[in-house]
Write an enzyme that holds these catalytic residues in place. Structure first.
Site, mmCIF file in Angstrom:
data_model
loop_
_atom_site.group_PDB
_atom_site.id
_atom_site.type_symbol
_atom_site.label_atom_id
_atom_site.label_comp_id
_atom_site.label_asym_id
_atom_site.label_seq_id
_atom_site.Cartn_x
_atom_site.Cartn_y
_atom_site.Cartn_z
ATOM 1 C CD GLU A 52 117.521 65.786 68.343
ATOM 2 O OE1 GLU A 52 117.240 66.503 67.658
ATOM 3 O OE2 GLU A 52 117.644 66.136 69.483
ATOM 4 C CG ASP A 56 120.518 66.022 61.844
ATOM 5 O OD1 ASP A 56 119.385 65.723 61.396
ATOM 6 O OD2 ASP A 56 121.061 67.040 61.808
ATOM 7 C CG ASP A 124 114.192 65.662 68.871
ATOM 8 O OD1 ASP A 124 113.675 65.566 67.345
ATOM 9 O OD2 ASP A 124 113.387 66.506 69.165
ATOM 10 C CD GLU A 127 116.875 63.794 63.607
ATOM 11 O OE1 GLU A 127 117.190 63.998 62.781
ATOM 12 O OE2 GLU A 127 117.549 64.042 64.869
#
Length: 241
Positions: A52, A56, A124, A127
């Site tokens: 994640e 991101d 989440d 990502e």
């Protein structure tokens, strides 16, 4: 995890992502929540938080690069546009559209968590999937994935003005159309203290312009303001006609 279960993840990759993973464990990890690892320590070794973190960063880079190359706007405007593209609601919705929810591994407790917590988990995971694609397939494939599922939403975001702070935007519209400042009022509270939901109404003069709910008064006010903005935007559309 048995071969049949592993094939479910690879089948998802083929059908929804358009390729097979070289290392399917990356996708499995991307869809594994920390709570599942805590509950299955003997069989599950890794959760998705590291992926994640990586995803991101890739998402922010791809979004920033796209905006820079396609729009000649000030830094502040492009930052607001990017925030709207990558906010939890946007990427959570993209995750729902992909349909990976049945493959997400959660603890029994998290499976019965609040809808708000569930939405955050799905976002989440999105990502983390980006991170997995980046590691397994490279930057170009990750960029194309983001373009297909996230960047395409920009036109709608610009049309409806949802990139703007809803409370500030509502105040601007209310002052323009009604010469008045919006006022917010708590209409109700529901649930236990640790998971309370607030319902807030926004009034311009004596008229209720919008109503929204959230797990804090601020969140509920933002949701109410967004509804108020939609009402005024309809007035704008009529004026243009």
């Amino acid at each position: 995890m048995n071969p049949t279960q592993i094939e479910e993840y690879q089948s998802f990759a083929r059908e929804k992502l358009g390729f097979e993973f070289h290392d399917i464990d990356l996708l499995i990890t991307a869809l594994t929540h920390r709570s599942y690892v805590n509950e299955h320590k003997a069989s599950a070794k890794a959760h998705n938080e590291r992926l994640e973190f990586l995803g991101d960063a890739v998402l922010e880079l791809v979004s920033s690069d796209f905006l820079y190359r396609n729009y000649d706007e000030p830094e502040g405007i492009m930052t607001a546009w990017r925030s709207a593209l990558v906010r939890t609601e946007s990427i959570g919705a993209a995750g729902e559209e992909l349909g990976y929810e049945p493959l997400v591994r959660l603890s029994k407790g998290e499976k019965h968590g609040s809808s708000r917590a569930h939405a955050v988990i799905l976002a989440d995971c999105f990502e983390a999937v980006i991170g997995a694609i980046y590691l397994d397939q490279g930057y170009d494939v990750a960029r194309d994935f983001i373009a297909k599922h996230i960047l395409v939403k920009l036109d709608q975001i610009l049309r409806d003005g949802s990139w703007r702070d809803p409370k500030s935007y509502l105040q601007e519209l209310a002052q323009h159309y009604d010469g008045s400042t919006p006022q917010y009022k708590v209409l109700g509270e529901d649930g236990p203290d640790h998971d309370k939901t607030f319902t807030v109404g926004v009034y311009v003069g004596k008229q209720l312009k919008g109503q929204g709910s959230g797990h804090s008064k601020q969140e509920a006010e933002g949701a109410a303001a967004a509804e108020g903005v939609k009402l005024y935007r309809k007035m704008q559309d009529k004026d243009k006609k």
